[in-house]
Design a protein around this motif. Structure first.
Motif, mmCIF file in Angstrom:
data_model
loop_
_atom_site.group_PDB
_atom_site.id
_atom_site.type_symbol
_atom_site.label_atom_id
_atom_site.label_comp_id
_atom_site.label_asym_id
_atom_site.label_seq_id
_atom_site.Cartn_x
_atom_site.Cartn_y
_atom_site.Cartn_z
ATOM 1 N N ALA A 159 0.837 -1.206 0.000
ATOM 2 C CA ALA A 159 0.000 0.000 0.000
ATOM 3 C C ALA A 159 0.869 1.253 0.000
ATOM 4 C CB ALA A 159 -0.935 -0.006 1.204
ATOM 5 N N LEU A 160 1.901 1.253 0.843
ATOM 6 C CA LEU A 160 2.794 2.413 0.904
ATOM 7 C C LEU A 160 3.601 2.566 -0.383
ATOM 8 C CD1 LEU A 160 4.022 2.022 4.587
ATOM 9 C CD2 LEU A 160 2.430 3.735 3.690
ATOM 10 N N THR A 161 4.074 1.460 -0.933
ATOM 11 C CA THR A 161 4.842 1.503 -2.180
ATOM 12 C C THR A 161 3.967 1.993 -3.329
ATOM 13 O OG1 THR A 161 6.265 -0.295 -1.429
ATOM 14 C CG2 THR A 161 6.205 0.122 -3.797
ATOM 15 N N LEU A 162 2.747 1.476 -3.408
ATOM 16 C CA LEU A 162 1.830 1.913 -4.460
ATOM 17 C C LEU A 162 1.543 3.405 -4.333
ATOM 18 C CD1 LEU A 162 -0.005 1.147 -6.865
ATOM 19 C CD2 LEU A 162 -1.794 0.640 -5.194
ATOM 20 N N SER A 163 1.315 3.874 -3.127
ATOM 21 C CA SER A 163 1.060 5.301 -2.897
ATOM 22 C C SER A 163 2.232 6.143 -3.361
ATOM 23 C CB SER A 163 0.786 5.574 -1.417
ATOM 24 O OG SER A 163 -0.321 4.855 -0.978
ATOM 25 N N LYS A 164 3.430 5.693 -3.018
ATOM 26 C CA LYS A 164 4.646 6.427 -3.418
ATOM 27 C C LYS A 164 4.817 6.398 -4.939
ATOM 28 C CE LYS A 164 9.620 6.379 -2.975
ATOM 29 N NZ LYS A 164 10.745 5.479 -2.832
ATOM 30 N N ASP A 165 4.623 5.211 -5.544
ATOM 31 C CA ASP A 165 4.788 5.082 -6.993
ATOM 32 C C ASP A 165 3.797 5.956 -7.767
ATOM 33 O OD1 ASP A 165 6.820 3.277 -6.538
ATOM 34 O OD2 ASP A 165 5.619 1.506 -7.056
ATOM 35 N N LEU A 166 2.628 6.179 -7.182
ATOM 36 C CA LEU A 166 1.613 7.011 -7.836
ATOM 37 C C LEU A 166 1.720 8.475 -7.421
ATOM 38 C CD1 LEU A 166 -1.409 4.554 -7.605
ATOM 39 C CD2 LEU A 166 -0.021 5.106 -9.618
ATOM 40 N N CYS A 167 2.789 8.815 -6.686
ATOM 41 C CA CYS A 167 3.100 10.183 -6.275
ATOM 42 C C CYS A 167 2.071 10.810 -5.339
ATOM 43 C CB CYS A 167 3.328 11.081 -7.489
ATOM 44 S SG CYS A 167 4.699 10.531 -8.527
ATOM 45 N N PHE A 168 1.438 9.981 -4.508
ATOM 46 C CA PHE A 168 0.586 10.516 -3.456
ATOM 47 C C PHE A 168 1.502 10.853 -2.285
ATOM 48 C CE2 PHE A 168 -2.679 7.747 -5.544
ATOM 49 C CZ PHE A 168 -3.503 8.775 -5.958
ATOM 50 N N CYS A 169 1.662 12.125 -2.000
ATOM 51 C CA CYS A 169 2.594 12.552 -0.949
ATOM 52 C C CYS A 169 1.927 12.690 0.410
ATOM 53 C CB CYS A 169 3.232 13.883 -1.339
ATOM 54 S SG CYS A 169 4.169 13.792 -2.867
ATOM 55 N N LYS A 170 0.682 13.096 0.430
ATOM 56 C CA LYS A 170 -0.037 13.296 1.690
ATOM 57 C C LYS A 170 -1.097 12.212 1.811
ATOM 58 C CE LYS A 170 0.796 18.218 1.781
ATOM 59 N NZ LYS A 170 0.203 19.544 1.899
ATOM 60 N N ILE A 171 -0.813 11.236 2.655
ATOM 61 C CA ILE A 171 -1.709 10.090 2.770
ATOM 62 C C ILE A 171 -2.058 9.816 4.224
ATOM 63 C CG2 ILE A 171 -0.791 9.028 0.672
ATOM 64 C CD1 ILE A 171 0.693 7.022 2.475
ATOM 65 N N GLU A 172 -3.185 9.164 4.405
ATOM 66 C CA GLU A 172 -3.557 8.586 5.688
ATOM 67 C C GLU A 172 -3.715 7.098 5.422
ATOM 68 O OE1 GLU A 172 -6.969 10.466 7.473
ATOM 69 O OE2 GLU A 172 -6.117 12.463 7.149
ATOM 70 N N VAL A 173 -3.027 6.287 6.200
ATOM 71 C CA VAL A 173 -3.040 4.844 6.006
ATOM 72 C C VAL A 173 -3.935 4.219 7.064
ATOM 73 C CG1 VAL A 173 -1.628 2.757 5.906
ATOM 74 C CG2 VAL A 173 -0.701 4.917 5.078
ATOM 75 N N GLU A 174 -4.780 3.291 6.620
ATOM 76 C CA GLU A 174 -5.682 2.625 7.551
ATOM 77 C C GLU A 174 -5.742 1.144 7.204
ATOM 78 O OE1 GLU A 174 -9.639 4.316 9.183
ATOM 79 O OE2 GLU A 174 -10.154 3.177 7.366
ATOM 80 N N GLY A 175 -5.550 0.319 8.215
ATOM 81 C CA GLY A 175 -5.661 -1.123 8.052
ATOM 82 C C GLY A 175 -6.138 -1.726 9.356
ATOM 83 N N TYR A 176 -6.388 -3.018 9.341
ATOM 84 C CA TYR A 176 -6.894 -3.692 10.532
ATOM 85 C C TYR A 176 -5.804 -4.435 11.286
ATOM 86 C CZ TYR A 176 -11.333 -2.572 8.477
ATOM 87 O OH TYR A 176 -12.391 -1.901 7.929
ATOM 88 N N ALA A 177 -4.581 -4.294 10.872
ATOM 89 C CA ALA A 177 -3.478 -5.014 11.496
ATOM 90 C C ALA A 177 -2.807 -4.110 12.533
ATOM 91 C CB ALA A 177 -2.470 -5.451 10.436
ATOM 92 N N LEU A 178 -3.366 -4.066 13.730
ATOM 93 C CA LEU A 178 -2.868 -3.177 14.778
ATOM 94 C C LEU A 178 -1.403 -3.438 15.104
ATOM 95 C CD1 LEU A 178 -3.460 -0.921 16.739
ATOM 96 C CD2 LEU A 178 -4.294 -2.626 18.365
ATOM 97 N N THR A 179 -1.005 -4.706 15.142
ATOM 98 C CA THR A 179 0.391 -5.034 15.444
ATOM 99 C C THR A 179 1.327 -4.421 14.421
ATOM 100 O OG1 THR A 179 -0.361 -7.141 16.350
ATOM 101 C CG2 THR A 179 1.982 -6.957 15.842
ATOM 102 N N ILE A 180 0.981 -4.552 13.145
ATOM 103 C CA ILE A 180 1.837 -4.027 12.060
ATOM 104 C C ILE A 180 1.848 -2.501 12.108
ATOM 105 C CG2 ILE A 180 2.170 -3.952 9.568
ATOM 106 C CD1 ILE A 180 2.542 -6.760 10.952
#
Length: 184
Positions: A159-180
């Motif tokens: 998800a982070l790599t895809l965001s970077k590759d698509l030049c999204f600089c300001k992102i909020e990341v949300e997932g269900y993996a609290l540990t990660i």
């Protein structure tokens, strides 16, 4: 199958009041048939996987259409179709509980499914703007995955790599993996 999949139209029949418009394309009522082969968004996902369904008959019932589809696919392509439809339905379900990002940002949601017996996972990624409009949807199969935590970590990384590759600089990341997410 038509009466059991919780499409918006089936939920309304059960007196659960939701908008019946397709959350993906907004151009038709969301019924199983529409999600399977009428939704332009679903067709775009399948075409992105190299699965062309335009030559398939649309005037047959849903079971015959899927039988026709699966008859022409390899085992690997059949798995991709199942994953694609699972991801498409995940996007529709998630839209109801989704909260928008801060203005000027995009929200990147990720999740993973894990098959322990095959040591495989699938990462699902959805990127939306503050208005909730889908900007990117992706499913990524992964091999040699040894644990659910590794599957979630891969999904987050993708998800982070895809965001970077698509030049999204300001992102909020949300997932269900609290540990990660905590470790990040």
């Amino acid at each position: 199958m038509n009466n059991y999949i919780p499409t918006f139209s089936n939920l309304q029949v059960r007196h659960i009041f939701v908008c019946s418009q397709c959350a993906l394309c907004g151009s038709d009522i969301e019924i199983v048939r529409h999600l399977a082969y009428g939704c332009p968004f679903a067709q775009q996902v399948l075409q992105g996987l190299g699965i062309v369904t335009s030559s398939f008959p649309v005037d047959v019932n849903l079971f015959m259409w899927f039988a026709f589809l699966f008859k022409s696919l390899t085992t690997y392509s059949k798995k991709l179709v199942v994953i694609a439809y699972w991801s498409i339905w995940g996007v529709v379900k998630e839209k109801d509980s989704w909260s928008p990002p801060t203005i000027g940002r995009v929200k990147v949601n990720f999740d993973a499914s894990f098959n322990q017996s095959l040591l495989q996972s699938v990462s699902e990624i959805v990127i939306r703007n503050p208005n909730g409009l889908l900007m990117v949807v992706g499913s990524f199969p992964n091999s040699h995955v040894v644990s659910p935590e590794m599957a979630e970590a891969l999904a987050c990384e993708q998800a982070l790599t895809l965001s970077k590759d698509l030049c999204f600089c300001k992102i909020e990341v949300e997932g269900y993996a609290l540990t990660i997410i905590s470790k990040l």
